[in-house]
Design an enzyme around this catalytic site. Structure first.
Site, mmCIF file in Angstrom:
data_model
loop_
_atom_site.group_PDB
_atom_site.id
_atom_site.type_symbol
_atom_site.label_atom_id
_atom_site.label_comp_id
_atom_site.label_asym_id
_atom_site.label_seq_id
_atom_site.Cartn_x
_atom_site.Cartn_y
_atom_site.Cartn_z
ATOM 1 N N LYS A 81 -30.757 -43.171 12.821
ATOM 2 C CA LYS A 81 -29.768 -44.222 12.585
ATOM 3 C C LYS A 81 -30.286 -44.974 11.363
ATOM 4 O O LYS A 81 -31.019 -45.957 11.473
ATOM 5 C CB LYS A 81 -29.651 -45.115 13.820
HETATM 6 N N1 PMP Z 1 -21.962 -43.113 15.548
HETATM 7 C C1 PMP Z 1 -22.280 -44.079 14.680
HETATM 8 C C2 PMP Z 1 -22.118 -43.817 13.217
HETATM 9 C C3 PMP Z 1 -22.759 -45.313 15.133
HETATM 10 O O1 PMP Z 1 -23.065 -46.288 14.271
HETATM 11 C C4 PMP Z 1 -22.892 -45.519 16.524
HETATM 12 C C5 PMP Z 1 -23.392 -46.849 17.019
HETATM 13 N N2 PMP Z 1 -24.791 -46.875 17.102
HETATM 14 C C6 PMP Z 1 -22.539 -44.484 17.400
HETATM 15 C C7 PMP Z 1 -22.081 -43.292 16.876
HETATM 16 C C8 PMP Z 1 -22.671 -44.634 18.896
HETATM 17 O O2 PMP Z 1 -24.020 -44.731 19.242
HETATM 18 P P1 PMP Z 1 -24.498 -45.540 20.527
HETATM 19 O O3 PMP Z 1 -23.650 -45.128 21.638
HETATM 20 O O4 PMP Z 1 -25.922 -45.134 20.689
HETATM 21 O O5 PMP Z 1 -24.341 -46.993 20.205
#
Ligand code: PMP
Length: 288
Positions: A157
């Site tokens: 991320k």
């Molecule tokens: N895709 C992207 C690009 C994101 O920014 C997020 C948010 N973190 C997600 C998917 C979903 O991830 P999560 O469920 O871990 O928040």
């Protein structure tokens, strides 16, 4: 919109609580120039952070994938996150940990740069407003695509990946849409700007294979919830034509939670029974 830099409270930075307005970085910060910072998005419910360990470990993995290991262990970061939520008096809110290479070295290899870590939190009730989970949101397909795994580590991320989402969201906002549908480089359905995507096909859930985008923590939670409700869930390649034929579409993410979609481009979808069940099941789980 209120300036997020101008608030009361504290931000945890490099091991201590810093007054909110003094939590600053220098303009020659390496991470600001080259888009390599790594971050998390977490939610607190009733002062408790949902899936704190999963998020903290993903932050650690993201930093390692970007080649700068974190200078704090997971237990220290978890305690820091809990402390920052407590001192800021947050019950239901969003938490943003971030790690970056500092201003000690602006060269690309940044061998002399320190790794900094900060954790902030603020109240953020609903991304698209209170009614959005009932009425659904509208997406527009963007021409910008998700990256291939040889461009950046897709499991990280990391800030650079978000440039695509920022471009896409600025365009879609101008066109009056709430979010975007992002495809992969081959034209298959990938995700939204900050959330994963599911579709409902004759009572069965299908979600794209997560090899060009972040495999969300909420995505895994929702897959488990759905299976617990007796629903079949599959991970498959999804074409745009197949998405158009879907009975329901919804997004999942920490900030979005389970967010039904009511329109993609000119195709309308109902906020159907399965989406509504999963919205309720997710709310019961995070607040349970
Ligand atoms: N895709 C992207 C690009 C994101 O920014 C997020 C948010 N973190 C997600 C998917 C979903 O991830 P999560 O469920 O871990 O928040």
């Amino acid at each position: 919109m209120a300036d997020l830099a101008d608030r009361e409270g504290y931000i945890w930075m490099d091991g201590e609580l810093t007054p909110w307005r003094e939590s600053r970085v220098h303009v020659l910060t390496h991470g600001l120039h080259y888009g390599t910072s790594v971050f998390e998005g977490e939610r607190a419910y009733g002062g408790r952070i949902f899936k704190l360990t999963e998020h903290t470990e993903r932050l650690r993995r993201s930093a390692e994938l970007m080649s700068f290991p974190l200078p704090f262990d997971t237990a220290t970061l978890e305690r820091a996150t809990q402390e920052v939520v407590r001192v800021n008096g947050i019950q239901d809110g969003y938490v943003r940990p971030i790690a970056w290479l500092g201003s000690e070295d602006i060269g690309l290899s940044a061998e002399g740069a320190r790794v900094h870590v900060a954790i902030a939190t603020w109240s953020w009730p609903a991304v698209f407003g209170q009614e959005a989970q009932t009425r659904g949101i509208r997406l527009r397909t963007t021409q910008w695509t998700r990256m291939v795994g040889t461009m950046l580590p897709v499991k990280a991320k990391t800030a650079g990946v978000y440039a695509t989402g920022v471009l896409a969201r600025r365009e879609s906002a101008q066109a009056g849409f709430e979010d975007v549908l992002i495809l992969d480089h081959q034209g298959f359905v990938a995700e939204a700007s900050g959330a994963n995507l599911f579709l409902v096909e004759r009572g069965r859930l299908v979600t794209p294979i997560a090899d060009t985008f972040l495999d969300g923590i909420t995505r895994a939670v929702v897959i488990e919830l759905a299976r617990g409700l007796g629903l079949e869930v599959a991970e498959e390649r999804i074409t745009r034509a197949r998405l158009r034929e879907a009975d329901e579409v919804f997004l999942t993410g920490t900030a979005y939670e389970v967010q039904p979609v009511r329109e993609i481009d000119d195709r309308a979808y109902p906020v159907g029974a399965i989406s509504r069940r999963l919205v309720a099941a997710y709310q019961a789980l995070v607040r349970g």
